[in-house]
Design an enzyme around this catalytic site. Structure first.
Site, short mmCIF file in Angstrom:
data_model
loop_
_atom_site.label_atom_id
_atom_site.label_comp_id
_atom_site.label_asym_id
_atom_site.label_seq_id
_atom_site.Cartn_x
_atom_site.Cartn_y
_atom_site.Cartn_z
CE LYS A 163 -4.05 1.45 2.33
NZ LYS A 163 -5.03 1.27 3.44
CG PHE B 195 -17.47 14.06 14.23
CD1 PHE B 195 -18.06 13.15 15.28
CD2 PHE B 195 -16.40 15.17 14.96
CE1 PHE B 195 -17.75 13.29 16.52
CE2 PHE B 195 -16.30 14.99 16.28
CZ PHE B 195 -16.88 14.04 17.37
CG ASN C 259 -20.36 7.33 15.18
OD1 ASN C 259 -20.72 8.30 14.41
ND2 ASN C 259 -19.32 6.63 14.59
CG LEU D 145 -35.17 12.40 10.70
CD1 LEU D 145 -35.75 13.56 10.79
CD2 LEU D 145 -35.17 11.17 11.55
N GLY E 191 -35.05 3.48 4.70
CA GLY E 191 -34.13 2.80 4.07
C GLY E 191 -34.18 1.26 4.17
N GLY F 213 -25.30 0.61 7.54
CA GLY F 213 -24.31 -0.36 7.45
C GLY F 213 -22.89 0.64 7.57
CB CYS G 274 -18.70 4.16 11.53
SG CYS G 274 -17.04 4.51 10.80
CE LYS H 41 -15.18 0.43 13.79
NZ LYS H 41 -14.94 1.50 14.83
C1 UGA Z 1 -20.57 7.83 9.79
C2 UGA Z 1 -20.97 9.16 10.59
O1 UGA Z 1 -21.75 9.84 9.76
C3 UGA Z 1 -19.44 10.09 10.75
O2 UGA Z 1 -19.78 11.36 11.14
C4 UGA Z 1 -18.37 9.26 11.33
O3 UGA Z 1 -17.17 10.08 11.42
C5 UGA Z 1 -18.19 7.80 10.71
O4 UGA Z 1 -19.58 7.29 10.54
C6 UGA Z 1 -17.29 7.12 11.31
O5 UGA Z 1 -17.41 6.91 12.70
O6 UGA Z 1 -15.96 7.02 11.16
P1 UGA Z 1 -20.35 6.79 7.28
O7 UGA Z 1 -20.27 5.29 8.12
O8 UGA Z 1 -19.26 7.34 6.34
O9 UGA Z 1 -20.17 7.89 8.55
O10 UGA Z 1 -21.76 6.93 6.84
P2 UGA Z 1 -23.01 7.64 7.14
O11 UGA Z 1 -23.32 8.67 5.91
O12 UGA Z 1 -23.18 8.25 8.24
O13 UGA Z 1 -24.07 6.50 6.91
C7 UGA Z 1 -24.14 5.41 7.49
C8 UGA Z 1 -25.12 4.43 7.22
O14 UGA Z 1 -26.52 4.86 7.30
C9 UGA Z 1 -25.34 4.12 5.65
O15 UGA Z 1 -25.46 2.77 5.43
C10 UGA Z 1 -26.53 4.98 5.18
O16 UGA Z 1 -27.00 4.49 4.14
C11 UGA Z 1 -27.35 4.85 6.35
N1 UGA Z 1 -28.08 6.09 6.41
C12 UGA Z 1 -27.91 7.29 6.81
C13 UGA Z 1 -29.64 5.91 6.38
O17 UGA Z 1 -30.23 4.98 6.08
N2 UGA Z 1 -30.24 6.99 6.58
C14 UGA Z 1 -29.98 8.31 6.65
O18 UGA Z 1 -30.77 9.12 6.86
C15 UGA Z 1 -28.64 8.46 6.81
#
Ligand code: UGA
Length: 468
Positions: free
Chosen positions: A39, A155, A231, A273, A276, A280, A283, A286
């Protein structure tokens, strides 16, 4: 820039690599360390191992100038003012975070400390981890005066990590003394002073020179808890709206109207909100489990989080049943699937509900043609091509002759699909959308049988709905 510091970032995964590129972007010298030689070689050759907006631009802008990649942690530590630990903290069998990588890195750092260093936890870790890191350094002979441990949780959302880093809502620093606080303030000063946002090459986003992000200083343990609680709260919001969506489905109500209605209350807010197929990624699943474990260790029952997980697991099964009830039987059906990543805009399939749902479809005997704009290569490792599985290179190839289309990730390009062409290419114009990408009334108008989450199927003759 006048604030320049030398920063070592340990770990070049999503968090480490984005942080390294962004620290360079705001004027620091960055040494990014990873023990994966292949990498490191790829990164030094200009390769970008992950799909992340603006990352290739930033890496090429700063490579061979202010960012370098190496496997040598001790050399990086020796040169650095601050060492950011951004290695993985995967879930162990018991739900708690496996901190063995953090442990190994801290021990190695201890052997290389030759002057005052700030050791920064960037990975998501349970409360008290800072104390463990301190203990490890001391056990390895590092004197108390030679270092401080700081918590600086990230974040960042995958896909928009660069923008989230450079235009944050807040920067959280958990710090116990002024000496370490000064180093951290200096590192983030290009953002907190607003200076970065006036640069001609600044990555665009919500922050401006006159509206820079606040830097929130708190105790180290409070910062560790802030990350887990953030989270967990966001995951709870998603499970909440998914539970409401299921009630909406049963009551014949559109969940988006409800989400809008509650989201306009400033105490609730409109984000996270979207109903879906459940959350997943690497983050939320876990971190919810780890936070529950932390609570238990501290003698507290946090059953709310168990419920959040339960709703999330059910959501995938409910959507799978929705596909089955739309098609009556799944055995022998040819299904097109849009989306394998855990959400749109990323190539990450870790804990992806899309992957689980595809596996359920295969188990029921369907044949699937899968398309994802970025995650197909990674998906092939868990869902290999075979008699039941094909991968398509574009959306229209995926839907050719399919009995139905199933949508599992919220990529923008799916929402922009040419609906007329889609209808003509599918064998039957059936779309089962786990991400609510389309307006049900429009889909009816376009001649589709359309199922989504928490939104009733509009009866023929409800065109008036559109004019409301
Ligand atoms: C998430 C947090 O949003 C970040 O702030 C944080 O830094 C990160 O985890 C981490 O701890 O490293 P991420 O896992 O990249 O970020 O993705 P998100 O955009 O938060 O989405 C998480 C999951 O929730 C996805 O599967 C998404 O499709 C789902 N989701 C999100 C919904 O089903 N509905 C929503 O309204 C928002």
């Amino acid at each position: 820039m006048k604030h320049q510091a030398t920063i070592a970032v340990v770990g070049s995964g999503y968090v480490g690599l984005v942080s390294a590129a962004c620290f360079a972007e705001i004027g620091h010298r960055v040494i990014c360390v990873d023990n994966d030689e292949e990498k490191v070689h790829m990164l030094n050759a200009g390769g970008v191992p992950i799909h992340e907006e603006y990352l290739p631009e930033l890496l090429s802008r700063h490579q061979n100038g202010s960012v370098e990649f190496t496997t040598k942690l001790h050399e990086a530590t020796a040169q650095a003012d601050a060492v950011f630990i951004a290695v993985g903290t995967p879930q162990s069998d018991t739900g708690d975070a496996d901190l063995s990588y953090v442990d190994a890195v801290a021990s190695e750092i201890a052997r290389s400390v030759d002057g005052y260093k700030v050791i920064v936890e960037k990975s998501t870790v349970p409360v008290y981890t800072n104390e463990w890191i301190t203990r490890i350094l001391e056990r390895n002979g590092t004197s108390k005066e030679a270092f401080d441990v700081v918590s600086n949780p990230e974040f960042l959302r995958e896909g928009t990590g660069v923008t989230d880093f450079l235009h944050p809502n807040r920067i959280v620093i958990g710090v116990e003394n002024e000496r370490a606080a000064k180093v951290m303030r200096r590192i983030y000063e290009p953002l907190t002073s607003g200076e970065y946002y006036s640069l001609p090459h600044a990555v665009p986003g919500g922050r401006t020179a006159s509206n820079p992000p606040p830097l929130l200083e708190m105790s180290t343990k409070a910062a560790e808890l802030t990350k887990h609680a953030t989270n967990a709260f966001l995951a709870m919001k998603i499970s909440f709206i998914n539970a409401v969506a299921n009630i909406c489905d049963a009551a014949g109500v559109n969940v988006e109207e409800v989400a809008k209605g509650i989201g306009m209350d400033e105490r609730i807010g409109p984000k996270f909100l979207r109903a879906g197929i459940g959350y997943g990624g690497s983050c939320f699943p876990k971190d919810v489990a780890a936070f529950r474990w932390v609570a238990e260790q501290l003698g507290q029952q946090f059953d709310l989080l168990a419920e959040v997980e339960k709703i999330n697991n059910q959501q995938k099964k409910l959507f799978f049943r929705k596909i089955r009830s739309a098609l009556w039987t799944l055995r022998g059906k040819d299904l097109a699937v849009f989306g394998l990543a855990f959400k749109g805009g990323t190539d990450d399939i870790r804990e992806s509900p899309a992957i689980e749902i595809v596996q359920m479809l295969l188990k029921e005997g369907s044949r699937v043609t899968l398309f994802d704009p970025a995650a197909s290569e990674r998906a092939k490792a868990v869902i290999p091509e075979g008699p039941q599985v094909r991968y398509a290179t574009d959306m229209y190839e995926a839907v050719r002759d399919a009995h139905a289309l199933v949508i599992l990730s919220d990529w923008q390009e799916f929402a922009a699909v040419d609906l007329d062409r889609l209808r003509q290419t599918l064998r039957h114009p059936i779309v089962i959308d786990g991400r609510n990408l389309f307006d049900p009334v429009l889909m009816l108008d376009k001649g589709f049988t359309y199922f989504s989450v928490g939104r009733p199927y509009p009866a023929v003759g409800t065109k008036a709905l559109k004019d409301r």
